[in-house]
Design a protein around this motif. Sequence first.
Motif, PDB file in Angstrom:
ATOM      1  N   ARG A 122      -6.581 -28.584   0.119  1.00 40.98           N
ATOM      2  CA  ARG A 122      -5.535 -28.999   1.053  1.00 40.98           C
ATOM      3  C   ARG A 122      -4.458 -29.709   0.256  1.00 40.98           C
ATOM      4  NH1 ARG A 122      -5.866 -32.798   6.581  1.00 40.98           N
ATOM      5  NH2 ARG A 122      -3.615 -33.224   6.650  1.00 40.98           N
ATOM      6  N   SER A 153     -14.077 -20.875   4.612  1.00 38.32           N
ATOM      7  CA  SER A 153     -14.029 -22.321   4.385  1.00 38.32           C
ATOM      8  C   SER A 153     -12.767 -22.727   3.626  1.00 38.32           C
ATOM      9  CB  SER A 153     -15.264 -22.784   3.605  1.00 38.32           C
ATOM     10  OG  SER A 153     -15.368 -22.094   2.376  1.00 38.32           O
ATOM     11  N   VAL A 154     -12.444 -24.005   3.751  1.00 35.00           N
ATOM     12  CA  VAL A 154     -11.270 -24.575   3.087  1.00 35.00           C
ATOM     13  C   VAL A 154     -11.640 -24.947   1.652  1.00 35.00           C
ATOM     14  CG1 VAL A 154      -9.580 -26.449   3.100  1.00 35.00           C
ATOM     15  CG2 VAL A 154     -10.369 -25.441   5.271  1.00 35.00           C
ATOM     16  N   ILE A 161     -11.444 -30.293   2.798  1.00 35.16           N
ATOM     17  CA  ILE A 161     -12.153 -29.393   1.894  1.00 35.16           C
ATOM     18  C   ILE A 161     -13.587 -29.197   2.376  1.00 35.16           C
ATOM     19  CG2 ILE A 161     -12.994 -29.125  -0.481  1.00 35.16           C
ATOM     20  CD1 ILE A 161     -10.456 -30.718  -1.317  1.00 35.16           C
ATOM     21  N   LEU A 212      -1.781 -21.210   6.086  1.00 37.69           N
ATOM     22  CA  LEU A 212      -3.131 -20.822   5.672  1.00 37.69           C
ATOM     23  C   LEU A 212      -3.037 -19.737   4.616  1.00 37.69           C
ATOM     24  CD1 LEU A 212      -4.888 -20.659   9.161  1.00 37.69           C
ATOM     25  CD2 LEU A 212      -4.562 -22.623   7.653  1.00 37.69           C
ATOM     26  N   LEU A 240     -13.385 -22.703   8.960  1.00 33.61           N
ATOM     27  CA  LEU A 240     -12.448 -22.249   9.978  1.00 33.61           C
ATOM     28  C   LEU A 240     -12.987 -20.976  10.607  1.00 33.61           C
ATOM     29  CD1 LEU A 240      -8.958 -22.710   8.243  1.00 33.61           C
ATOM     30  CD2 LEU A 240     -10.316 -24.381   9.536  1.00 33.61           C
ATOM     31  N   LEU A 267      -3.294 -25.183   3.538  1.00 31.89           N
ATOM     32  CA  LEU A 267      -4.729 -25.039   3.308  1.00 31.89           C
ATOM     33  C   LEU A 267      -4.946 -23.773   2.496  1.00 31.89           C
ATOM     34  CD1 LEU A 267      -6.222 -25.853   6.834  1.00 31.89           C
ATOM     35  CD2 LEU A 267      -5.994 -27.404   4.878  1.00 31.89           C
ATOM     36  N   LEU A 306      -7.812 -21.154   1.369  1.00 29.17           N
ATOM     37  CA  LEU A 306      -9.106 -20.760   1.921  1.00 29.17           C
ATOM     38  C   LEU A 306      -9.901 -19.893   0.947  1.00 29.17           C
ATOM     39  CD1 LEU A 306      -7.873 -19.746   5.488  1.00 29.17           C
ATOM     40  CD2 LEU A 306      -8.444 -22.039   4.614  1.00 29.17           C
TER      41      LEU A 306
END
Length: 420
Positions: A302, A298-299, A369, A347, A373, A311, A313
Amino acid sequence: MTAMLNTATRPNWLRPSVIQPLNEHRNALKNGAEVDQDEVGFFLYDLDYLAQHLSTLMQQDVIKLWFAVKANPLSRVITTLAQQGFNFDVASQGELTQVLAQNVQAERILNTGPAKSKQQMKAFLTQGVRTFVVESLNQLQWLNEAATELSCRPQVLLRVQLQWDEGEKNPLGGNEVTAFGLSCQEWQTIKVSDFLALNINGLHIFQWGNMLSNERMFELWSQMVTPLLSLAEQLEMTLEVLDLGGGLGVDYLQTGQSLHWDNIVADLAKIKARAGVSELWLELGRFAVAEMGYYVTSVVDRKENFDQQQLVLSGGINHLIRPAITEQPFPVAMLRESQASESYFDLHGPLCTSLDKLGTLAIANDVGIDDQLIFGLAGAYGFTESMPFFLCHPIAAEYVLQQGKIEQVRAAQPATWYLR
């Protein structure tokens, strides 16, 4: 926090020729299984797809197929491979223990790897393994001594390292000198007849990685035949087996390049005939299992930095290090649907090192957020090739998808699981 991960259909964000989706719906992975997102990242392996893919690979009589366990040693993956008729290439006692624990018979196991001590080879013999790739003069002598002590006669392939006019640059060295095997000149110093406890009947060669061109693969294979036949003749050995290792590639960068299995089989039939061997072996890793795997995280944040979208993660190279060491990022998309146009994002994972980067990739521009992904082609060199201990983040969970149901094989674990 928990999130529903649907499990009936596969996402269409990867080209069908790469992932072979059973369904073209974006609504990924249906059937109501809940996955605990407190684990920050997890792997999911589609065993139904894997079985289908392996069945296709097995529908030929040209090549004996081995699975390089280093690519993915998960128990359920090994079981699926065994059920489809694959044999197993193991390079450590841990891999051997894992494969035997899945009720795979020892005669289906090949011991490879550059760091085999006499103690390890004797232990493998004691556990029933009878096929070895030998990579040094010491290993050859030690295995002969151990086999004599145990009154057995294992099959042996000598691993050969060649040098090329144009070296293929890859993780195994290409044209560089590596620890894998010996040159023809070094092997020529032995006499096969001096090792009476061993059935030395094969040669092994493999020094390129992630090849994506059928034509280039055939060219490399073709170049090997003459020096290997010459070596076998000089050693006065009966060459019955030729092991070409692996190196069959996966299109991580989504360039449209990919190997065609039918062409591989046809090309290897020609190589087999030229070499005059009764058996031709391949040790498949990523080519066997990459496409059945996904990694989900997940984020966390950002931001924009020097005009570059970033981003951050929950999971990074602590779960998925291959992009950082190969510069080949895994294809990615948001798990949820979006109609937004795509933008390129750097990323980054959670580790305090600039190495923790999973690539610069296009994602729907409304990513935010807490969005999840999903990375594709993560069935090989994922969890066990990662660096999970740095910064003490949780260990990633692993799940399998089979017959429409998700099952947890190993739960996420906090750092207290291994810290003492």
